[in-house]
Design a protein around this motif. Structure first.
Motif, PDB file in Angstrom:
ATOM      1  N   ASP A 128      11.464   2.103 -21.423  1.00  0.00           N
ATOM      2  CA  ASP A 128      10.515   3.075 -21.956  1.00  0.00           C
ATOM      3  C   ASP A 128       9.366   3.356 -21.008  1.00  0.00           C
ATOM      4  N   HIS A 129       9.407   2.765 -19.839  1.00  0.00           N
ATOM      5  CA  HIS A 129       8.369   2.995 -18.824  1.00  0.00           C
ATOM      6  C   HIS A 129       9.084   3.025 -17.475  1.00  0.00           C
ATOM      7  N   HIS A 130       9.756   4.138 -17.216  1.00  0.00           N
ATOM      8  CA  HIS A 130      10.644   4.226 -16.061  1.00  0.00           C
ATOM      9  C   HIS A 130      10.223   5.377 -15.148  1.00  0.00           C
ATOM     10  N   ILE A 131      10.953   5.475 -14.054  1.00  0.00           N
ATOM     11  CA  ILE A 131      10.784   6.598 -13.130  1.00  0.00           C
ATOM     12  C   ILE A 131      11.980   7.522 -13.303  1.00  0.00           C
ATOM     13  N   ALA A 132      11.708   8.806 -13.487  1.00  0.00           N
ATOM     14  CA  ALA A 132      12.788   9.766 -13.741  1.00  0.00           C
ATOM     15  C   ALA A 132      12.703  10.931 -12.754  1.00  0.00           C
ATOM     16  N   ASP A 133      13.859  11.535 -12.506  1.00  0.00           N
ATOM     17  CA  ASP A 133      13.953  12.792 -11.764  1.00  0.00           C
ATOM     18  C   ASP A 133      13.300  12.696 -10.389  1.00  0.00           C
ATOM     19  N   VAL A 134      13.787  11.754  -9.586  1.00  0.00           N
ATOM     20  CA  VAL A 134      13.263  11.574  -8.233  1.00  0.00           C
ATOM     21  C   VAL A 134      14.404  11.639  -7.230  1.00  0.00           C
ATOM     22  N   THR A 135      14.085  12.178  -6.068  1.00  0.00           N
ATOM     23  CA  THR A 135      15.006  12.208  -4.936  1.00  0.00           C
ATOM     24  C   THR A 135      14.289  11.651  -3.723  1.00  0.00           C
ATOM     25  N   PHE A 136      14.963  10.743  -3.019  1.00  0.00           N
ATOM     26  CA  PHE A 136      14.485  10.255  -1.728  1.00  0.00           C
ATOM     27  C   PHE A 136      15.548  10.650  -0.710  1.00  0.00           C
ATOM     28  N   ALA A 137      15.168  11.460   0.281  1.00  0.00           N
ATOM     29  CA  ALA A 137      16.204  12.044   1.133  1.00  0.00           C
ATOM     30  C   ALA A 137      15.701  12.306   2.543  1.00  0.00           C
ATOM     31  N   HIS A 138      16.609  12.147   3.502  1.00  0.00           N
ATOM     32  CA  HIS A 138      16.468  12.648   4.871  1.00  0.00           C
ATOM     33  C   HIS A 138      15.316  12.015   5.643  1.00  0.00           C
ATOM     34  N   PHE A 139      15.244  10.672   5.613  1.00  0.00           N
ATOM     35  CA  PHE A 139      14.237  10.022   6.446  1.00  0.00           C
ATOM     36  C   PHE A 139      14.689   8.610   6.803  1.00  0.00           C
ATOM     37  N   GLU A 140      13.913   7.967   7.659  1.00  0.00           N
ATOM     38  CA  GLU A 140      14.169   6.625   8.175  1.00  0.00           C
ATOM     39  C   GLU A 140      13.062   5.688   7.710  1.00  0.00           C
ATOM     40  N   ILE A 141      13.424   4.442   7.435  1.00  0.00           N
ATOM     41  CA  ILE A 141      12.451   3.393   7.154  1.00  0.00           C
ATOM     42  C   ILE A 141      12.658   2.281   8.174  1.00  0.00           C
ATOM     43  N   ASP A 142      11.611   1.985   8.944  1.00  0.00           N
ATOM     44  CA  ASP A 142      11.652   0.939   9.965  1.00  0.00           C
ATOM     45  C   ASP A 142      10.805  -0.230   9.475  1.00  0.00           C
ATOM     46  N   GLY A 143      11.457  -1.360   9.152  1.00  0.00           N
ATOM     47  CA  GLY A 143      10.739  -2.518   8.622  1.00  0.00           C
ATOM     48  C   GLY A 143      10.479  -3.615   9.630  1.00  0.00           C
ATOM     49  N   LEU A 144      10.646  -3.326  10.910  1.00  0.00           N
ATOM     50  CA  LEU A 144      10.597  -4.374  11.924  1.00  0.00           C
ATOM     51  C   LEU A 144       9.224  -5.044  12.025  1.00  0.00           C
ATOM     52  N   ARG A 145       8.161  -4.323  11.671  1.00  0.00           N
ATOM     53  CA  ARG A 145       6.805  -4.856  11.884  1.00  0.00           C
ATOM     54  C   ARG A 145       6.231  -5.541  10.645  1.00  0.00           C
ATOM     55  N   VAL A 146       7.057  -5.766   9.629  1.00  0.00           N
ATOM     56  CA  VAL A 146       6.629  -6.576   8.490  1.00  0.00           C
ATOM     57  C   VAL A 146       7.012  -8.024   8.782  1.00  0.00           C
TER      58      VAL A 146
END
Length: 566
Positions: free
Chosen positions: A105-123
């Motif tokens: 009952d407390h969610h995220i709806a109607d979202v798109t994540f598209a066309h990009f890069e995530i670089d986590g090397l510096r965490v």
């Protein structure tokens, strides 16, 4: 600020220069668009032009109805880092039950994540943190995650849970789980928690690639042991390679895995077991039309499940232990697995048994399979060193060897120890020779590596961990280093029962070895610790193995054996 339906990130303060911290501006924009969605019900999109956007020290708390779209992999990149907060995980976007009260009952709806890069090397967290993901969202409704490149995160790359009416497509996850030594939770390329929406979760994972990740390439995991394992999840046309496990079902019901490649993973290509956080194995799944090849351990590892499970029309080949291994881990379900089906699979050239049963089975059906040329780990023990021996990052070559090709597959290679006549090793007097004039003997510390395959003179080795480019933890050994390989175990059969098997149906299989030499010793071996009760074994061709077609160290009881050639 006004809230357009599509907002250009640059116009709202994001620099994308790889230096400035873009997190505050992105959080402000997401909140403004999220407020607008809550007010009028119209979803919004953040468009992010090409650039390198730094997300520093804190993640972005995501909002329902807000989508994020870049200009493409390699063009739009989000760089995650935590130099000022070494205990803080920094996913790009998060919304979780523990941090934000996420739920049905407390969610995220109607979202798109598209066309990009995530670089986590510096965490770099002071200790491994399962939340140090690329994306970390829970309870998503009508989501779409497409064309994403996520790499080098400290924990799981794509780590989103409870995805209803959602598609995950075209996600490439590489070298994620960087801080996971392989035994922690998470640390996968694509890890999806299930069960939060109830008995059905409508989720499709398709055309994704997971390579070199710390634990799983792709896995589904039931998140609470009192939840009902959900149906409705499909994994289609995905590629998993050089992970600890390729694809794992740790708590779904009726998982459909079709047309996938599971290659060169370190423990197993496909796994069903109690390794998940709730110690619940999957059940009711179907694996069809997959290539499960050259994994350093087993092709298919299945256990801790009440069943059923079905494997149809797969190629299971060249794996470093068993093609199919039925076994139970401690801590999970130990009851006999019922209605396991192996149908029309091509199970060949695996290092040990084609099919190995080390946990109880009830009413298994094994029919129409081609089980051929297994038991490849047939080369005798050997050792060497000195002239002609040299190592590469993922190999050892002995120019004077004459090994059986494939005969050391899956063995543990030990390198180091005493090397007679090692060049350049001086004695006490500095002469390089012993007092009696013989060559000096060097002492080197021992390290080990797993053999993936071998030719007559070269061993190909598995990386020291997923995503690594070397098999050697302390650097490549020098020329002439001593090595040894253990003996191959025997017997090695097409089908081995080493546990209780009741009422099996084994029909129409071709279990043979046409190799030179033949390494599959028997078609069927019932080991001393096994019981084989009732059922029917008929219409099989058991001829053409290295020794007798069958070996019964424990005689079958009841049932019918008839019309089996050989």
């Amino acid at each position: 600020m006004t809230a357009p339906l599509t907002a250009d990130a640059r116009e709202y303060g994001l620099a994308g220069d790889g230096v400035a911290d873009d997190r505050p501006a992105l959080q402000k924009l997401v909140d403004a668009l999220g407020d607008a969605v809550a007010a009028d019900g119209r979803p919004r999109t953040v468009r992010v032009p090409a650039g390198r956007y730094v997300i520093r020290d804190r993640p972005v708390r995501w909002r329902s109805g807000v989508s994020l779209a870049g200009a493409g992999r390699g063009a739009t990149c989000f760089e995650l880092s935590n130099p000022g907060a070494p205990t803080q995980p920094v996913p790009l976007a998060w919304f979780t039950t523990a941090q934000h009260g996420a739920g049905r009952d407390h969610h995220i709806a109607d979202v798109t994540f598209a066309h990009f890069e995530i670089d986590g090397l510096r965490v770099a967290n002071e200790e491994y943190d399962v939340l140090a993901k690329g994306l970390g969202l829970q309870y998503v409704l009508r989501g779409r995650f497409t064309d994403l490149y996520i790499h080098d995160t400290a924990a799981t790359g794509f780590g989103c849970d409870f995805l209803q009416d959602t598609v995950v497509e075209g996600v490439l996850a590489e070298r994620c789980g960087r801080q996971d030594p392989g035994e922690e939770m998470g640390g996968a390329g694509i890890g999806i928690g299930v069960g939060g929406w109830g008995p059905v979760e409508r989720l499709a994972v398709t055309d994704c690639t997971a390579r070199g990740n710390g634990t799983n390439g792709i896995f589904l995991e039931l998140q609470q042991d009192d939840w009902v394992p959900p149906r409705g999840i499909r994994v289609t046309a995905c590629h998993t390679e050089d992970n600890r496990y390729g694809i794992s079902d740790w708590g779904a019901d009726g998982l459909l895995v079709t047309g996938c490649a599971m290659l060169g993973n370190h423990v197993a290509g496909f796994d069903v077991s109690a390794q998940g956080t709730t110690n619940v194995g999957g059940r009711g799944g179907l694996v069809t039309g997959c290539v499960i090849d050259a994994n350093a351990g087993d092709g298919i590892a299945l256990g801790n499940t009440p069943g059923p499970y079905g494997f149809h029309g797969n190629r299971v080949s060249n794996n470093g232990r068993y093609g199919y291994w039925e076994h139970n881990l401690s801590g999970g379900d130990q009851e006999p697995a019922t209605d396991i089906v192996l149908e029309s699979n091509d199970i060949h050239d695996n290092a040990l048994d084609g099919i190995r049963v080390d946990a109880p089975l009830h009413e298994p059906a094994i029919f129409g399979n081609r089980i051929r040329g297994n038991g490849r780990r047939a080369a005798p023990q050997t050792r060497g060193g000195g002239e002609g021996v040299h190592c590469g990052p993922l190999s050892l070559t002995d120019e004077g060897a004459g090994w059986l090709p494939g005969g050391h597959r899956g063995k543990e290679l030990t390198v180091g120890g005493r090397v007679p006549g090692a060049p350049g090793e001086a004695t006490a007097d500095g002469s390089g020779a012993a007092a009696d004039g013989s060559a000096a003997t060097a002492e080197r510390s021992e390290v080990s590596a797993v053999v993936v395959d071998n030719t007559a003179t070269e061993l190909t080795l598995a990386p020291v961990r997923p995503g690594a480019d070397t098999a050697w933890p302390g650097g490549t050994p020098g020329p002439g280093t001593a090595y040894r390989l253990p003996d191959g175990p025997a017997p090695r059969a097409g089908l081995t029962a080493a546990a209780a098997v009741t009422h099996p149906y084994v029909h129409g299989n071709r279990v043979r070895d046409d190799g030179h030499p033949r390494t599959q010793v028997h078609a069927v071996w019932i080991a001393p610790e096994a019981t084989w009760t009732g059922g029917r074994v008929s219409g099989n061709d058991f001829g053409g193995n290295a020794s007798a077609s069958t070996r019964f160290d424990s005689a079958p009881s009841g049932g019918r054996w008839r019309d089996n050639a050989g």
